[in-house]
Motif scaffolding. Structure first.
Motif: not given
Length: 215
Positions: A4-7
């Motif tokens: 989610k952080d990457i997204q």
């Protein structure tokens, strides 16, 4: 970092625009203008470019190389002819170059056909390189498997002693290439992902057709 952080990693580009009436009729002149702006902006290694090649059956590979010259004939770089990229170019000369200048929120993508530069041009450039770089080119069997780093270090030391005070000959397996472009795309980041993309397509030997692409 989880998925989610990457997204959620994103940047809204607002540095500049790229409109048709602000671009040059000649893409090489346009590239020159942008390249000079990248230098002025102190982009780290503005001549660093991704070189993408492929095998005859379509398996792609890519790596970073350094641009060493450009003009209306094409874009030049130097490498080991027996490296993976050299072998792929020999069998399939179609390739792509990609510049990314993040500080300016710009990309340039260049597609075309690669040919070897003349032996004379390769000789001239080879002897202009730092002494250590010349020795490194001679010492490294680029892309080949080796047992350990000591092989490189020992070969380099041997060559350093052998050519102490002497001119280092350009290896027969090392030299230059030139990519002759068929199309060149200039990409300028814009807000909300509505980026500007201007594509130049080769119409004939002297003229280019310029079109806008949707982002």
């Amino acid at each position: 970092m989880d998925q989610k952080d990457i997204q959620n990693l994103r940047q809204d580009y607002r540095a500049s625009t790229l409109l048709e009436n602000a671009t040059k009729a000649d893409p090489i002149k346009q590239f020159e203008a942008w390249f000079n702006e990248a230098i002025a902006a102190q982009v780290l290694e503005p001549n660093a470019m991704t070189l993408a090649t492929a095998t005859p059956d379509g398996r792609p590979s890519a790596r970073i190389v350094l641009l060493k010259g450009f003009d209306h004939n094409g874009f030049s770089f130097y490498t080991n002819y027996l490296s993976r990229k050299g072998k792929e170019i020999a069998r399939n000369p179609q390739a792509t170059l990609l510049f990314f200048w993040g500080e300016l929120e710009r990309q340039v993508r260049i597609e075309g056909t690669i040919e070897k530069l003349s032996k004379e041009a390769s000789e001239e450039y080879f002897h202009s390189r730092p002494h250590g770089s010349q020795l490194g080119a001679l010492a490294s069997p680029q892309s080949q498997e080796i047992a350990d780093r000591d092989i490189l270090e020992n070969k380099y030391a041997q060559l350093t002693a052998e050519y102490d005070g002497k001119e280092i000959p350009k290896p027969s397996f090392w030299g230059g290439y030139i990519l002759k472009p068929q199309q060149i795309e200039f990409w300028q980041g814009r807000s909300s992902r509505l980026h500007d993309r201007i594509l130049y397509k080769k119409a004939d030997k002297k003229t280019w057709k310029k079109v806008r692409l949707a982002p």
